[in-house]
Scaffold this active site. Structure first.
Site, short mmCIF file in Angstrom:
data_model
loop_
_atom_site.label_atom_id
_atom_site.label_comp_id
_atom_site.label_asym_id
_atom_site.label_seq_id
_atom_site.Cartn_x
_atom_site.Cartn_y
_atom_site.Cartn_z
N HIS A 56 -1.50 -0.45 -2.51
CA HIS A 56 -2.06 -1.64 -2.39
C HIS A 56 -3.41 -1.83 -3.07
O HIS A 56 -3.73 -0.65 -3.65
CB HIS A 56 -2.02 -2.13 -0.92
CG HIS A 56 -2.99 -1.34 0.02
ND1 HIS A 56 -2.71 -0.05 0.04
CD2 HIS A 56 -3.97 -1.71 0.76
CE1 HIS A 56 -3.87 0.34 1.04
NE2 HIS A 56 -4.77 -0.77 1.15
N HIS A 58 -6.60 -2.51 -2.50
CA HIS A 58 -7.67 -2.26 -1.90
C HIS A 58 -8.37 -0.97 -2.87
O HIS A 58 -7.68 -0.12 -3.05
CB HIS A 58 -7.80 -1.87 -0.63
CG HIS A 58 -7.36 -3.03 0.45
ND1 HIS A 58 -6.90 -3.00 1.64
CD2 HIS A 58 -7.60 -4.23 -0.20
CE1 HIS A 58 -6.81 -4.10 2.13
NE2 HIS A 58 -7.21 -5.17 1.29
N ASP A 60 -10.27 1.21 -1.96
CA ASP A 60 -10.35 2.89 -1.29
C ASP A 60 -8.86 3.57 -1.61
O ASP A 60 -8.73 4.47 -1.25
CB ASP A 60 -10.55 2.79 0.13
CG ASP A 60 -9.62 2.03 0.83
OD1 ASP A 60 -9.30 0.90 0.79
OD2 ASP A 60 -9.23 2.37 1.95
N HIS A 61 -8.19 2.81 -2.27
CA HIS A 61 -6.70 3.15 -2.72
C HIS A 61 -6.55 3.15 -4.25
O HIS A 61 -5.77 3.79 -4.85
CB HIS A 61 -5.60 2.62 -2.18
CG HIS A 61 -5.59 2.66 -0.62
ND1 HIS A 61 -4.95 3.40 -0.11
CD2 HIS A 61 -6.48 2.00 0.41
CE1 HIS A 61 -5.27 3.53 1.56
NE2 HIS A 61 -6.12 2.79 1.54
N HIS A 114 -0.72 -5.89 5.59
CA HIS A 114 -2.14 -5.56 5.49
C HIS A 114 -2.55 -6.21 4.05
O HIS A 114 -3.83 -6.72 3.99
CB HIS A 114 -2.18 -3.92 5.41
CG HIS A 114 -3.55 -3.23 5.03
ND1 HIS A 114 -4.37 -3.30 5.88
CD2 HIS A 114 -3.91 -2.84 3.77
CE1 HIS A 114 -5.64 -2.60 5.41
NE2 HIS A 114 -5.23 -2.38 4.09
N ASP A 133 -1.48 1.92 3.94
CA ASP A 133 -2.07 1.12 5.20
C ASP A 133 -1.19 0.32 6.07
O ASP A 133 -1.98 -0.66 6.48
CB ASP A 133 -3.48 0.72 4.75
CG ASP A 133 -4.75 1.32 4.12
OD1 ASP A 133 -4.47 2.61 4.25
OD2 ASP A 133 -5.84 0.96 3.62
N HIS A 171 -5.10 6.86 6.32
CA HIS A 171 -6.16 7.05 6.82
C HIS A 171 -6.28 8.21 7.87
O HIS A 171 -5.24 7.97 8.50
CB HIS A 171 -6.92 5.95 7.11
CG HIS A 171 -7.52 5.01 6.13
ND1 HIS A 171 -8.76 5.05 5.49
CD2 HIS A 171 -6.70 4.12 5.44
CE1 HIS A 171 -8.90 3.99 4.68
NE2 HIS A 171 -7.77 3.41 4.65
FE FE Z 1 -7.32 1.93 3.23
ZN ZN Z 2 -6.24 -1.04 2.72
#
Ligand code: FE
Ligand code: ZN
Length: 255
Positions: A56, A58, A60-61, A114, A133, A171
């Site tokens: 996805h 975001h 942090d990915h 998400h 996530d 995570h």
């Molecule tokens: Fe994440």
């Molecule tokens: Zn995420």
């Protein structure tokens, strides 16, 4: 030859994973939280990066994608239907699309909730699913871009995979998820077993990821919104599972 995997911590609590095909040498990174940690994992394993599979949009990915692509010339596969663009994508995929990493075959499962375009990568022969996530061990992702009903339907698709499927999530949130889950099902034996196991692993500095889907089905309240005891625990006995799920997610948000 069976796939090999390598899990490593990125940023503060993100997991990066490499999946490696010994037959061809192909290696995919599942998400790219940061280029440095992925490169270090490649150095540690001696594997050569051929693919990045993004779950996805975001940051942090995805933040590591441009640097990794420039360094390794790898192919980047990402969800077709995300709200925000992902840099340097070569192949856009959605529900049911096949993905190959060398001779390893994966299938894309659309898991909106998400984010609206979130996808999971299921490697049926390897009995592995990379769920980003959407599903966490004993938890699930926050509903940033969809309704509870949409997310519940996504979780049902993951729940329908074989019990022996290893779930790799994005995570390390397991202990906090367990603390919440115990407020819903304090007497759930599978949950109590998972709590003991997770506490032992974390005390030893080890990850709680991956987990077995069969165990998540018994212990993760977010996969159990259609279990009468769970509905009763949130005072919604007899109500639709999506509504129970929404109440669980709402309570976790405030937990
Ligand atoms: Fe994440
Ligand atoms: Zn995420």
């Amino acid at each position: 030859m069976p796939a090999q995997t390598h899990l490593f911590l990125c940023l503060s609590d993100n997991y990066g994973v490499l999946i490696h095909d010994p037959a061809t040498g192909a290696t995919a990174a599942i998400d790219a939280p940061e280029a440095g940690a992925v490169s270090a994992a490649l150095d540690a394993t001696g594997w050569k990066l051929t693919d990045i599979l993004i779950t996805h949009h975001h940051g942090d990915h995805t933040a590591g994608v441009p640097e990794l692509k420039a360094r390794y010339g790898c192919r980047v596969t990402a969800p077709a239907h995300e709200k925000s663009p992902i840099a340097d994508v070569d192949v856009s995929v959605g529900e049911g699309d096949p993905v190959r990493v060398g001779s390893l075959n994966a299938k894309v499962i659309a898991t909106p909730g998400h984010t609206i375009g979130h996808i999971a990568y299921w490697f049926p022969d390897s009995e592995i699913a990379f769920v980003g996530d959407t599903l966490f061990s004993i938890g699930c992702g926050r509903l940033f871009e969809s309704t509870a009903e949409t997310m519940w339907n996504s979780l049902l698709k993951l729940r329908a995979l074989p019990d022996d499927t290893l779930i790799y999530c994005g995570h390390e949130y397991t202990l906090s998820n367990i603390r919440f889950a115990l407020t819903i099902e304090p007497d759930n034996a599978a949950l109590k077993r998972r709590a003991e196991e997770a506490n032992r692993l974390r005390a030893a500095g080890k990850p709680t990821v991956p987990s077995l889907l069969g165990q998540e089905k018994l212990a993760n309240p977010f996969l159990r919104a259609d279990v009468p005891e769970v509905a009763a625990a949130v005072r919604l006995a007899g109500k639709p599972a999506a509504q129970v799920f929404g109440e669980l997610r709402h309570r976790k948000d405030r937990f």
